[in-house]
Scaffold this motif. Structure first.
Motif, PDB file in Angstrom:
ATOM      1  N   ILE A   1       1.000  -1.100  -0.106  1.00  0.00           N
ATOM      2  CA  ILE A   1      -0.237  -0.177  -0.041  1.00  0.00           C
ATOM      3  C   ILE A   1       0.504   1.222   0.088  1.00  0.00           C
ATOM      4  O   ILE A   1       0.598   2.104  -0.833  1.00  0.00           O
ATOM      5  CB  ILE A   1      -1.037  -0.255   0.959  1.00  0.00           C
ATOM      6  CG1 ILE A   1      -1.602  -1.134   0.983  1.00  0.00           C
ATOM      7  CG2 ILE A   1      -1.946   1.335   1.131  1.00  0.00           C
ATOM      8  CD1 ILE A   1      -2.501  -1.299   2.513  1.00  0.00           C
TER       9      ILE A   1
ATOM     10  N   ILE B   1       0.450   4.544  -2.284  1.00  0.00           N
ATOM     11  CA  ILE B   1       0.615   5.794  -2.417  1.00  0.00           C
ATOM     12  C   ILE B   1       1.539   6.925  -2.864  1.00  0.00           C
ATOM     13  O   ILE B   1       1.316   7.889  -2.986  1.00  0.00           O
ATOM     14  CB  ILE B   1       0.279   6.069  -0.729  1.00  0.00           C
ATOM     15  CG1 ILE B   1      -1.249   5.880  -0.166  1.00  0.00           C
ATOM     16  CG2 ILE B   1       0.277   7.619  -0.398  1.00  0.00           C
ATOM     17  CD1 ILE B   1      -0.995   5.332   1.060  1.00  0.00           C
TER      18      ILE B   1
ATOM     19  N   ALA C   1       1.609   6.693  -6.484  1.00  0.00           N
ATOM     20  CA  ALA C   1      -0.128   8.259  -6.749  1.00  0.00           C
ATOM     21  C   ALA C   1       0.275   9.159  -6.315  1.00  0.00           C
ATOM     22  O   ALA C   1      -0.172  10.028  -7.198  1.00  0.00           O
ATOM     23  CB  ALA C   1      -1.253   7.610  -5.823  1.00  0.00           C
TER      24      ALA C   1
ATOM     25  N   GLU D   1     -10.310  -5.879  -0.011  1.00  0.00           N
ATOM     26  CA  GLU D   1     -10.779  -5.907   1.636  1.00  0.00           C
ATOM     27  C   GLU D   1      -9.527  -5.436   2.391  1.00  0.00           C
ATOM     28  O   GLU D   1      -9.743  -4.161   3.176  1.00  0.00           O
ATOM     29  CB  GLU D   1     -11.237  -6.966   2.336  1.00  0.00           C
ATOM     30  CG  GLU D   1     -12.007  -6.801   3.237  1.00  0.00           C
ATOM     31  CD  GLU D   1     -12.139  -8.140   4.424  1.00  0.00           C
ATOM     32  OE1 GLU D   1     -11.846  -8.951   3.709  1.00  0.00           O
ATOM     33  OE2 GLU D   1     -12.040  -8.223   5.344  1.00  0.00           O
ATOM     34  N   VAL D   2      -8.475  -5.335   1.933  1.00  0.00           N
ATOM     35  CA  VAL D   2      -7.785  -4.384   2.732  1.00  0.00           C
ATOM     36  C   VAL D   2      -7.122  -3.173   1.861  1.00  0.00           C
ATOM     37  O   VAL D   2      -7.200  -2.413   3.337  1.00  0.00           O
ATOM     38  CB  VAL D   2      -6.486  -5.413   2.224  1.00  0.00           C
ATOM     39  CG1 VAL D   2      -4.782  -4.921   2.954  1.00  0.00           C
ATOM     40  CG2 VAL D   2      -6.022  -7.316   2.831  1.00  0.00           C
TER      41      VAL D   2
ATOM     42  N   SER E   1      -9.690  -1.302   3.848  1.00  0.00           N
ATOM     43  CA  SER E   1     -10.471  -1.175   5.527  1.00  0.00           C
ATOM     44  C   SER E   1      -9.576  -0.329   5.298  1.00  0.00           C
ATOM     45  O   SER E   1      -9.282   0.458   6.784  1.00  0.00           O
ATOM     46  CB  SER E   1      -9.344  -2.931   5.578  1.00  0.00           C
ATOM     47  OG  SER E   1      -8.668  -2.661   5.340  1.00  0.00           O
ATOM     48  N   VAL E   2      -8.821   0.557   5.321  1.00  0.00           N
ATOM     49  CA  VAL E   2      -7.762   1.546   5.205  1.00  0.00           C
ATOM     50  C   VAL E   2      -7.826   2.482   4.837  1.00  0.00           C
ATOM     51  O   VAL E   2      -7.706   3.505   4.645  1.00  0.00           O
ATOM     52  CB  VAL E   2      -5.570   1.273   5.605  1.00  0.00           C
ATOM     53  CG1 VAL E   2      -6.149   0.632   6.880  1.00  0.00           C
ATOM     54  CG2 VAL E   2      -5.577   1.181   3.886  1.00  0.00           C
ATOM     55  N   GLY E   3      -8.950   3.345   3.865  1.00  0.00           N
ATOM     56  CA  GLY E   3      -9.635   4.378   3.131  1.00  0.00           C
ATOM     57  C   GLY E   3      -9.349   4.291   2.031  1.00  0.00           C
ATOM     58  O   GLY E   3      -8.469   5.393   1.890  1.00  0.00           O
TER      59      GLY E   3
ATOM     60  N   ASP F   1     -10.779   6.172  -0.539  1.00  0.00           N
ATOM     61  CA  ASP F   1     -11.290   6.593  -0.566  1.00  0.00           C
ATOM     62  C   ASP F   1     -10.099   7.584  -1.714  1.00  0.00           C
ATOM     63  O   ASP F   1     -10.369   9.315  -2.266  1.00  0.00           O
ATOM     64  CB  ASP F   1     -10.806   7.789   0.993  1.00  0.00           C
ATOM     65  CG  ASP F   1     -12.793   7.310   1.177  1.00  0.00           C
ATOM     66  OD1 ASP F   1     -13.424   7.017   0.446  1.00  0.00           O
ATOM     67  OD2 ASP F   1     -12.888   6.867   2.415  1.00  0.00           O
ATOM     68  N   ILE F   2      -9.136   7.590  -1.964  1.00  0.00           N
ATOM     69  CA  ILE F   2      -7.772   8.358  -1.895  1.00  0.00           C
ATOM     70  C   ILE F   2      -7.343   8.410  -3.768  1.00  0.00           C
ATOM     71  O   ILE F   2      -6.425   9.286  -4.755  1.00  0.00           O
ATOM     72  CB  ILE F   2      -6.634   9.393  -0.876  1.00  0.00           C
ATOM     73  CG1 ILE F   2      -5.925   7.187  -0.483  1.00  0.00           C
ATOM     74  CG2 ILE F   2      -7.104   9.372   0.406  1.00  0.00           C
ATOM     75  CD1 ILE F   2      -4.814   7.441   0.343  1.00  0.00           C
TER      76      ILE F   2
END
Lengths: 140, 119
Positions: free
Chosen positions: B59, B63, B66, B87-88, B91-93, B96-97
């Motif tokens: 992740i 990030i 991105a 789901e992973v 689960s940490v949002g 949304d980003i």
């Protein structure tokens, strides 16, 4: 296992093998593997600063009801469960790339508990069989 | 873990990831991932369908790339993660980003609909 990269990889293989023996569903095996990896990565990264070497002990128990994974290390005291819940960023610009290991453990284990005993950190993670998706607020 | 890329159209690059995005896997693709994204002009569609496992280190890579694209006004989107990988991410949002799409066409359409970065 040694608290370093090769120990981390060996542990993952060991638990994956035990998971197969315990006939975990792919979903449960994924959750166990994810939490174990995050727990061990935390220990390797933060538990032994300044070039100290250390050891990590693992125990894995499975029965018809569920399973329990205990991770013990002799590194610096660190209670991952004491970290405040992390708010999800609303904008990419505000997102921190790191610090996601503990939130993932909290979400992907059915319970997490920590104690410091005899100069060791002891993290206990449990899962109930058939409980995947519950207690996480994201069940259908 | 493996990574490949090809241009889909008009500066939009598809990045195919395959394998386990754990510490060892992510290290195998990290440099190449940033190398590819550094050349993207319009948008990057990261195909996650062959990613069988995703840990926090993976992740982090998503990030980081991105964010660096966003600084240039370029979008990175994810497409077709497996249910567990999705789901992973959720689960940490991350959803949304970094937008997540069910299919390639929708991902490309979203990138094309976004304002172009100033050249």
């Amino acid at each position: 296992v040694p608290a370093e990269r090769r120990g981390l990889e060996r542990s993952a293989e060991w638990v994956a093998e035990l998971g197969r023996e315990a006939r975990l569903t792919p979903s449960l095996a994924f959750r166990v593997e994810l939490c174990l990896g995050e727990a061990l990565a935390n220990i390797v990264e933060h538990g032994f600063e300044g070039g100290q070497s250390g050891q990590i002990g693992l125990s894995f128990r499975a029965d018809d009801e569920g399973l329990e994974l205990v991770v013990v290390d002799d590194g610096s005291p660190f209670d991952p469960m004491s970290l405040p819940a992390r708010a999800s960023p609303r904008r990419l610009e505000d997102a921190e790339p790191g610090g996601l290991g503990v939130p993932l453990m909290r979400r992907f284990a059915d319970s997490c508990s920590y104690e410091r005993r005899a100069s060791q950190n002891r993290l206990t993670l449990t899962w109930r069989r058939g409980a995947a998706g519950r207690n996480r607020g994201d069940a259908p | 873990m493996t990574i490949g890329s090809r241009e889909l159209e008009d500066g939009i690059i598809r990045i195919d990831l395959a394998g386990r995005m754990d510490i060892a896997g992510t290290e195998q693709v990290d440099l190449r991932f940033s190398g590819i994204t550094s050349t993207v002009k319009r948008g990057a569609v990261v195909d996650m369908s062959a990613v069988s496992f995703l840990a926090s280190i993976g992740i982090r890579t998503l990030i980081t790339n991105a964010k660096s694209l966003k600084l240039r006004g370029v979008s990175l989107v994810l497409v077709r993660p497996s249910p567990l990988v999705a789901e992973v991410l959720r689960s940490v949002g991350i959803h949304d980003i970094i937008p997540i799409f069910e299919d390639l066409e929708s991902a490309v359409a979203a990138i094309k609909a976004a304002p172009r970065a100033a050249d």
